[in-house]
Scaffold this active site. Structure first.
Site, mmCIF file in Angstrom:
data_model
loop_
_atom_site.group_PDB
_atom_site.id
_atom_site.type_symbol
_atom_site.label_atom_id
_atom_site.label_comp_id
_atom_site.label_asym_id
_atom_site.label_seq_id
_atom_site.Cartn_x
_atom_site.Cartn_y
_atom_site.Cartn_z
ATOM 1 N N ILE A 32 45.664 43.410 39.245
ATOM 2 C CA ILE A 32 46.482 42.343 39.826
ATOM 3 C C ILE A 32 47.980 42.652 39.705
ATOM 4 O O ILE A 32 48.790 42.129 40.473
ATOM 5 C CB ILE A 32 46.119 40.996 39.159
ATOM 6 C CG1 ILE A 32 46.417 39.824 40.068
ATOM 7 C CG2 ILE A 32 46.754 40.860 37.793
ATOM 8 C CD1 ILE A 32 45.810 38.515 39.586
ATOM 9 N N GLN B 261 46.222 46.636 24.435
ATOM 10 C CA GLN B 261 45.080 45.997 25.102
ATOM 11 C C GLN B 261 45.290 44.487 25.135
ATOM 12 O O GLN B 261 45.617 43.877 24.113
ATOM 13 C CB GLN B 261 43.770 46.323 24.362
ATOM 14 C CG GLN B 261 42.544 45.803 25.101
ATOM 15 C CD GLN B 261 41.225 46.213 24.451
ATOM 16 O OE1 GLN B 261 41.209 46.852 23.394
ATOM 17 N NE2 GLN B 261 40.122 45.845 25.085
ATOM 18 N N HIS C 2 37.674 48.218 29.617
ATOM 19 C CA HIS C 2 38.064 48.583 30.981
ATOM 20 C C HIS C 2 38.795 49.905 30.962
ATOM 21 O O HIS C 2 39.536 50.210 30.035
ATOM 22 C CB HIS C 2 38.935 47.503 31.630
ATOM 23 C CG HIS C 2 40.118 47.090 30.810
ATOM 24 N ND1 HIS C 2 40.000 46.224 29.734
ATOM 25 C CD2 HIS C 2 41.425 47.428 30.878
ATOM 26 C CE1 HIS C 2 41.189 46.046 29.199
ATOM 27 N NE2 HIS C 2 42.081 46.765 29.854
HETATM 28 P P1 AMP Z 1 45.086 46.108 29.105
HETATM 29 O O1 AMP Z 1 46.503 45.793 28.762
HETATM 30 O O2 AMP Z 1 44.737 47.552 28.944
HETATM 31 O O3 AMP Z 1 44.113 45.175 28.398
HETATM 32 O O4 AMP Z 1 44.952 45.858 30.662
HETATM 33 C C1 AMP Z 1 44.615 44.635 31.239
HETATM 34 C C2 AMP Z 1 44.967 44.758 32.679
HETATM 35 O O5 AMP Z 1 44.283 43.753 33.385
HETATM 36 C C3 AMP Z 1 46.458 44.589 33.000
HETATM 37 O O6 AMP Z 1 46.933 45.773 33.600
HETATM 38 C C4 AMP Z 1 46.482 43.402 33.967
HETATM 39 O O7 AMP Z 1 47.410 43.572 35.001
HETATM 40 C C5 AMP Z 1 45.065 43.365 34.477
HETATM 41 N N1 AMP Z 1 44.573 42.051 34.882
HETATM 42 C C6 AMP Z 1 44.651 40.898 34.180
HETATM 43 N N2 AMP Z 1 44.056 39.898 34.842
HETATM 44 C C7 AMP Z 1 43.573 40.444 35.996
HETATM 45 C C8 AMP Z 1 42.855 39.924 37.105
HETATM 46 N N3 AMP Z 1 42.501 38.623 37.191
HETATM 47 N N4 AMP Z 1 42.540 40.759 38.119
HETATM 48 C C9 AMP Z 1 42.896 42.058 38.059
HETATM 49 N N5 AMP Z 1 43.570 42.617 37.036
HETATM 50 C C10 AMP Z 1 43.911 41.813 36.019
#
Ligand code: AMP
Length: 115
Positions: A33, A96, A102
């Protein structure tokens, strides 16, 4: 401890939207996102694992191989199979923010949109 109210668990259940790139029985790939590269996809396994350590320690072999197979299929579908980075932030101290394992797939090549 896995919390199934996290946003990626909601996406898997269909309780929150996502822009899907690839999906099969083992994994789902969707657009980040808030992209930090021309292509920035997230790939998540369909199972309750907080991070890559939990996943590789505790997920059944079939799910682990299915997940990595989905990674390959996703980058092939995107047309970036020879040029990308894969990152798994693990733990709040490492950045994270969503505690469902992910893999970030990032590339400075913009992915194909004609699939
Ligand atoms: P992390 O910081 O490695 O946990 O990455 C989490 C990622 O999820 C971040 O890059 C966010 O931009 C992404 N994210 C959070 N909510 C959503 C969502 N609803 N759809 C797509 N990506 C998301």
């Amino acid at each position: 401890m896995y919390d199934n109210n996290n946003i990626f668990a909601k996406i898997i259940r269909g309780d929150a939207p996502s822009t899907k790139i690839y999906e099969d029985d083992y994994a789902l790939a969707f657009q980040n996102i808030a992209p930090r590269a021309k292509t920035h996809i997230l790939i998540i396994p369909k199972g309750e694992y907080t991070d890559i350590y939990d996943f590789t320690a505790n997920a059944p072999t079939e799910l682990q191989s299915g997940f990595w197979n989905a990674v390959r299929k996703t980058v092939e579908k995107l047309g970036i199979s020879g040029n990308f980075r894969a990152v798994a932030n693990t733990g709040a101290g490492a950045g994270q923010s969503v505690f469902h394992f992910h893999l970030h797939i990032m590339s400075d090549e913009r992915f194909k949109t004609d699939f």
